[in-house]
Design an enzyme around this catalytic site. Structure first.
Site, short mmCIF file in Angstrom:
data_model
loop_
_atom_site.label_atom_id
_atom_site.label_comp_id
_atom_site.label_asym_id
_atom_site.label_seq_id
_atom_site.Cartn_x
_atom_site.Cartn_y
_atom_site.Cartn_z
N HIS A 119 -6.02 3.37 1.25
CA HIS A 119 -4.62 4.84 1.67
C HIS A 119 -5.37 5.15 3.06
CE1 HIS A 119 -3.12 3.16 -2.10
NE2 HIS A 119 -3.23 4.08 -2.93
N ASP A 168 0.74 -1.37 -0.45
CA ASP A 168 -0.45 0.48 0.27
C ASP A 168 1.16 1.21 -0.17
OD1 ASP A 168 -1.77 2.25 1.22
OD2 ASP A 168 -3.07 1.47 1.17
N HIS A 169 0.89 2.01 -1.15
CA HIS A 169 2.01 2.94 -1.54
C HIS A 169 1.59 3.89 -0.20
CE1 HIS A 169 -0.41 5.68 -4.02
NE2 HIS A 169 0.40 6.31 -3.45
#
Ligand code: BG6
Length: 506
Positions: A243, A180-181
């Site tokens: 996010h 999950d960036h």
């Protein structure tokens, strides 16, 4: 010291590989963070030679930052890039990747350590691990094998569970890295340091002192060009399930017993488990969805969501969503959490705003409407990364008038502050075997469990409106009514960290 390895990118000729992965690995290379014995093997269907791959993904890649590198460094990096074409839907064809890996492993002495990165459409998420297992690449006596998977991790709880189950047949949980960036962003990690690396915040971090928490992730662009994907997803699945809920978990978790992956992940999981589900019949009350409509931004006409190619004229896909929910545990009982995200909002910004309770007995007059007596802590994730604390000061002169002022810290003020891109940090962590900043399977499933009833209610209940909002505005006005308290509205951020009433840039 990092162990030698080969990074194998599936979907290597695709967009993510070009925009994020190759540029990030080159940054790591320039920073001398990669081991000497290292190689990248790109795998996709397209037929390229090694040289064509180097040219397309590296030399001709406008996303690569060639600064601070001379041609010798570039040549050395390019010499580590290799490519093999595989019919990715044909399990037998992966033998080509296996042979190429064996050759590179022997030549570059990478000790059998392979990091597989799936940068492919989700339809291949089960096929590739299965193919790797079929060819004996998923485990080895000699080296480690890790699998990195991009979102979407399923499209609801059932599919996420099925995917987890399928993957766990071939890789153990320790070797599965769900990326999950947002977790790779310095400032998201800093939420933990702010809270647990200081003595002054944690005593106040609970229902006794906090009135509400808001998280905004605004984007100033629309989805033109990727509407094909977006129309099947929408803001809730695209941004909230992953996010935003990850940010919530950093803001709300209890202090872990140490900073190890398993300690942090288990505290985060508890947060996901304590979020009070929004029942289908409550969706209209707690969730607002919106869709941008045509409007003029800075003198230019911008088309509405439904006017894009690939979007059905009656699409109900939300480009904006705002939610109110509670976390049912000792710390957060009764404190509302508000989160929202949207496309074509006035500016690109992500931030967490913690609003503290007012002083119990108001003694002083405010100077203006902005001089609220609620202290606010603003934790800016991006851009102008930093932290600001708003508090009241006496206006010089007669009487006791109070004005809100800010105490600010900007990351840009740190000496040597090269803020690494999220992907740099995450790729490096996986290479080192550190899964702290990756999502655990159970958390992903719990996040879907929260999202699913909302999606179902939207699908089943025609009476839940999709509010139009003109592109370039802060979403449907009605979202302000969600916020508890008379006259309270969302805290609308600006490009710069703090709000200066005399000046703002949108
Ligand atoms: C992605 C979403 O995961 O995150 C995109 O699919 C979104 O729709 C992007 O634009 C936002 O990421 P960032 O790092 O630019 O805030």
């Amino acid at each position: 010291m990092m162990q030698p390895l080969i990074l194998v990118i599936f979907g290597a000729s695709g967009d993510l590989s070009k925009r994020k992965l190759i540029p990030a690995v080159f940054e790591l290379f320039k920073d001398k963070l990669l081991p000497d014995n290292f190689a990248i093997l790109g795998v996709s269907r397209t037929a390229y030679s090694d040289d064509e791959f180097r040219k397309k993904l590296f030399y001709d890649n406008e996303h690569v930052n060639f600064k601070q590198s001379d041609s010798e460094v570039q040549v050395r990096f390019a010499s580590k890039l290799f490519y093999t074409s595989v019919q990715t839907s044909d399990i037998e064809d992966y033998v080509k990747a296996k042979d190429r890996l064996a050759e590179l492993d022997a030549k570059y002495k990478t000790a059998g350590n392979y990091m597989f990165y799936l940068s492919t459409p989700p339809s291949l998420y089960e096929t590739i691990p299965k193919a790797l297992a079929r060819h004996g690449l998923n485990q080895s006596e000699r080296g480690w094998r890790r699998l990195v998977i991009e979102k979407p991790f399923g499209h609801d709880e059932t599919s996420a569970k099925a995917l987890n189950k399928a993957l766990l047949q071939y890789f153990t949980e320790e070797n599965l890295y769900r990326i999950d960036h947002y977790l790779g962003k310095e400032t998201v990690q800093n939420l933990l340091v702010t809270r647990f690396g200081n003595g002054i915040f944690e005593p106040l971090w609970n229902r006794n002192y906090i009135e509400r928490i808001e998280i905004t992730a605004a984007e100033s662009v629309g989805v033109k060009g990727r509407a094909g994907y977006y129309d099947k997803s929408g803001a809730l699945k695209d941004m909230v399930q992953n996010h935003l809920l990850q940010i919530v978990s950093h803001v709300a978790m209890e202090a872990p017993i140490n900073a190890d992956a398993s300690a942090i992940r288990s505290e985060k999981l508890k947060v996901f488990q304590s979020i009070r589900p929004i029942k289908k019949e409550e969706v209209a009350k707690y969730v607002i969805r919106g869709q941008y409509i045509a409007s003029e931004i800075f003198g230019e006409m911008v088309e509405g969501y439904r006017e894009h190619d690939d979007v059905p004229a009656n699409s109900k896909t939300e480009t904006y969503v705002a939610l109110k929910f509670y976390i049912d545990n000792w710390r957060w009982a009764g404190v509302p959490f508000y989160i929202r995200t949207g496309k074509y909002l006035p500016t690109k910004v992500t931030e967490v705003v913690v609003t503290f309770k007012t002083p119990p007995h108001p003694l002083f007059k405010r100077q203006s409407e902005y001089d609220d007596q609620n202290n606010q802590l603003i934790m800016r994730i991006q851009p102008d990364e930093g932290i600001a604390l708003q508090f009241g000061m006496k206006v010089p002169g007669q009487g006791f008038k109070v004005k809100s002022v800010n105490m600010e810290f900007h990351y840009s003020e740190l000496i040597d502050s090269h803020l690494p891109e999220a992907y740099e940090r995450l790729i490096l962590d996986c290479m080192r075997g550190d899964a702290t900043l990756y999502a655990h399977g159970e958390s992903v499933e719990s996040a879907w469990r929260f999202i699913d009833p909302i999606v179902e209610a939207w699908r089943e209940d025609e009476s839940i409106p999709v509010y139009g909002y003109p592109a370039g505005t802060w979403g449907p006005d009605i979202a302000d009514e969600m916020i508890d308290g008379e006259g309270e509205t969302w805290y609308n951020p600006y490009k710069a960290l703090t709000r200066d009433v005399n000046f703002c840039v949108l």
